[in-house]
Design a protein around this motif. Structure first.
Motif, mmCIF file in Angstrom:
data_model
loop_
_atom_site.group_PDB
_atom_site.id
_atom_site.type_symbol
_atom_site.label_atom_id
_atom_site.label_comp_id
_atom_site.label_asym_id
_atom_site.label_seq_id
_atom_site.Cartn_x
_atom_site.Cartn_y
_atom_site.Cartn_z
ATOM 1 N N GLN A 202 38.224 16.471 -23.337
ATOM 2 C CA GLN A 202 36.944 17.001 -22.917
ATOM 3 C C GLN A 202 36.101 17.397 -24.391
ATOM 4 O OE1 GLN A 202 38.483 19.222 -19.643
ATOM 5 N NE2 GLN A 202 40.421 19.316 -20.526
ATOM 6 N N GLY A 203 36.027 17.164 -24.899
ATOM 7 C CA GLY A 203 35.500 18.223 -26.195
ATOM 8 C C GLY A 203 36.262 19.286 -26.702
ATOM 9 N N GLU A 204 35.428 19.808 -27.694
ATOM 10 C CA GLU A 204 35.721 20.997 -27.819
ATOM 11 C C GLU A 204 35.435 22.573 -27.145
ATOM 12 O OE1 GLU A 204 36.966 23.337 -32.048
ATOM 13 O OE2 GLU A 204 34.734 23.544 -31.779
ATOM 14 N N ALA A 205 34.703 22.158 -27.063
ATOM 15 C CA ALA A 205 33.665 23.584 -26.025
ATOM 16 C C ALA A 205 34.396 23.493 -24.112
ATOM 17 C CB ALA A 205 31.843 22.928 -25.658
ATOM 18 N N ARG A 206 34.477 22.726 -24.195
ATOM 19 C CA ARG A 206 34.780 22.135 -22.536
ATOM 20 C C ARG A 206 36.970 22.977 -22.656
ATOM 21 N NH1 ARG A 206 35.265 23.150 -17.766
ATOM 22 N NH2 ARG A 206 36.898 21.581 -16.277
ATOM 23 N N ALA A 207 37.100 22.017 -23.817
ATOM 24 C CA ALA A 207 38.686 22.274 -24.319
ATOM 25 C C ALA A 207 38.901 23.918 -24.684
ATOM 26 C CB ALA A 207 39.556 21.569 -25.389
ATOM 27 N N ASP A 208 38.290 24.816 -24.866
ATOM 28 C CA ASP A 208 37.868 25.954 -24.928
ATOM 29 C C ASP A 208 38.229 27.032 -23.756
ATOM 30 O OD1 ASP A 208 38.404 26.128 -27.785
ATOM 31 O OD2 ASP A 208 36.113 26.610 -28.739
ATOM 32 N N THR A 209 37.415 26.184 -22.139
ATOM 33 C CA THR A 209 37.476 26.852 -21.164
ATOM 34 C C THR A 209 38.728 26.436 -20.240
ATOM 35 O OG1 THR A 209 36.583 25.195 -20.378
ATOM 36 C CG2 THR A 209 34.612 27.043 -21.215
ATOM 37 N N VAL A 210 39.528 25.801 -20.868
ATOM 38 C CA VAL A 210 41.069 25.363 -20.358
ATOM 39 C C VAL A 210 42.197 25.658 -21.231
ATOM 40 C CG1 VAL A 210 39.448 23.441 -18.922
ATOM 41 C CG2 VAL A 210 40.724 22.964 -20.807
ATOM 42 N N SER A 211 42.104 25.762 -22.503
ATOM 43 C CA SER A 211 43.201 25.920 -23.479
ATOM 44 C C SER A 211 42.861 26.742 -24.491
ATOM 45 C CB SER A 211 44.027 24.225 -23.955
ATOM 46 O OG SER A 211 44.855 24.348 -24.310
ATOM 47 N N ALA A 212 44.113 27.381 -24.813
ATOM 48 C CA ALA A 212 43.976 28.806 -26.144
ATOM 49 C C ALA A 212 44.155 27.482 -27.494
ATOM 50 C CB ALA A 212 44.994 28.976 -25.822
#
Length: 309
Positions: free
Chosen positions: A199-209
Motif C-alpha cells: 500500500q505504500g508507506e503513508a497508507r501502511a502507517d495508518t493500518v500497521s505499526a
C-alpha cells in the motif's frame, strides 16, 4: 414555712455581667459611658460600642491542611510494584480513578507509562517500546479458534480473551476467534514491511505499526474475528453482532477497543473495531465510566498521529 431566704445570686447585676457574652458587656458599658457625659444628648448613635470593642474580638482560628500523601511511598504500593501485581498497585492508589488522577497530575513518579510489563503502558507512534526487543515473560493460548500462527498472548490476557468470548457466546452475540495477538519485534518487521509493499508507506502507517511501536509486541493486544460458524478476516468484524457486543462489553473483561472510529487525529490509525487492548478490569471500568475513547486522553498524553523519529 422554712425560715431560709431564697438565694438570688444568679440574678444579681454582678452575676449577669460576668455571665453575659462579650457583646452584651460592651453595649452595657457604652450605655453607662453615654449617660455619664453631660455634653452629648442621649441619641441612638451615642449608644454604639466605643472603638476599644474591636480589641476584644476573638481571633479567627486557622487550621493548616496537611500536605497530600505520596501514593508511591505507601508500603502497599511499593510491595505491589515489587511483586508485579498491577491490580494491587491500583488498589493501593485508592482505585483506578485516583490512579489516573495521580498519573495525569505527575504525582506518581513510581508509575511509568513506558514500562511494557504493566497493563498501563502506552505504546503509540510517539512512544517506542523499551527495550526494542521486549517480549512478555510468559505467553499462553486462549483456547479460541485462531486464524494465524500468532494466537498467544500474556497469560492474564489469554485468560481474559477466553472469558470475553464465552460471555459473548452466552449473550447470544456469536462466536469470537483470534486472528493474532502477540507479535515479536521480528514478526512486526515483516508485517509492517508487507503493508508498505502492498500500500505504500503513508497508507501502511495508518493500518500497521512500525517495528518497536506495536501494542501486539507487549502481549496485551489482540485482533479478534467473528466466527459464524467459520471465522472471517479482521476487516469483516465491524458491524457484526460480535463487534457490537465487544464495543459495549469489552470493558467488563478488562479490554478497550483501542482504535475507535473518529479518533485517527489522536492515534494516527484508522478505526479498528477488531483490535482490543487489555488494560485490566480496574482501568477498563474507569475508562468506560469516564467516556474516554483513547488511552492518550485517559492518561493526559498528547496526540500521536505521526511518528517523531
Amino acid at each position: 414555712m422554712s425560715d431560709m431566704q431564697p438565694r438570688h445570686a444568679a440574678s444579681s447585676p454582678r452575676a449577669v455581667v460576668f455571665a453575659a457574652p462579650v457583646g452584651v458587656l460592651v453595649t452595657a458599658l457604652a450605655s453607662l459611658w453615654a449617660l455619664a457625659s453631660p455634653v452629648q444628648p442621649l441619641e441612638a448613635a451615642s449608644l454604639a460600642p466605643p472603638a476599644f470593642a474591636a480589641v476584644m474580638e476573638l481571633p479567627a482560628v486557622v487550621i493548616a491542611s496537611e500536605p497530600a500523601a505520596d501514593p508511591c511511598a505507601a508500603p502497599v504500593v511499593t510491595a505491589a510494584l515489587a511483586s508485579g501485581d498491577d491490580s494491587a498497585v491500583i488498589a493501593g492508589f485508592g482505585g483506578a480513578d485516583a490512579f489516573r488522577a495521580a498519573v495525569v497530575a505527575g504525582a506518581a513518579p513510581c508509575i511509568s507509562l513506558s514500562d511494557p510489563a504493566h497493563v498501563w503502558v502506552v505504546v503509540n507512534k510517539a512512544r517506542r517500546l523499551s527495550p526494542e526487543n521486549y517480549a512478555p515473560a510468559s505467553l499462553a493460548g486462549s483456547g479460541l479458534t485462531t486464524t494465524s500462527r500468532s494466537g498467544t498472548a500474556r497469560d492474564d490476557v489469554a485468560a481474559a480473551l477466553a472469558g470475553l468470548a464465552a460471555a459473548a457466546a452466552d449473550a447470544g452475540a456469536g462466536r469470537i476467534g483470534v486472528n493474532n495477538a502477540y507479535r515479536s519485534y521480528g514478526l512486526q518487521v515483516r508485517t509492517y514491511g508487507q503493508h508498505v509493499r502492498d500500500q505504500g508507506e503513508a497508507r501502511a502507517d495508518t493500518v500497521s505499526a512500525r517495528p518497536g511501536h506495536s501494542e501486539h509486541q507487549t502481549g496485551l493486544a489482540a485482533d479478534i474475528v467473528a466466527c459464524s460458524p467459520n471465522c472471517t478476516d479482521i476487516h469483516s468484524f465491524g458491524g457484526t453482532p460480535q463487534s457490537d457486543w465487544v464495543a459495549q462489553h469489552a470493558w467488563e473483561h478488562g479490554f478497550i477497543v483501542r482504535y475507535e472510529d473518529g479518533h485517527t487525529a489522536m492515534t494516527g490509525y484508522i478505526a479498528e473495531p477488531w483490535h482490543v487492548r487489555y488494560v485490566g478490569k480496574e482501568i477498563a471500568a474507569a475508562y468506560h465510566a469516564g467516556g474516554f475513547h483513547t488511552l492518550e486522553e485517559f492518561f493526559g498524553l498528547p496526540a500521536a498521529p505521526d511518528y517523531v523519529e
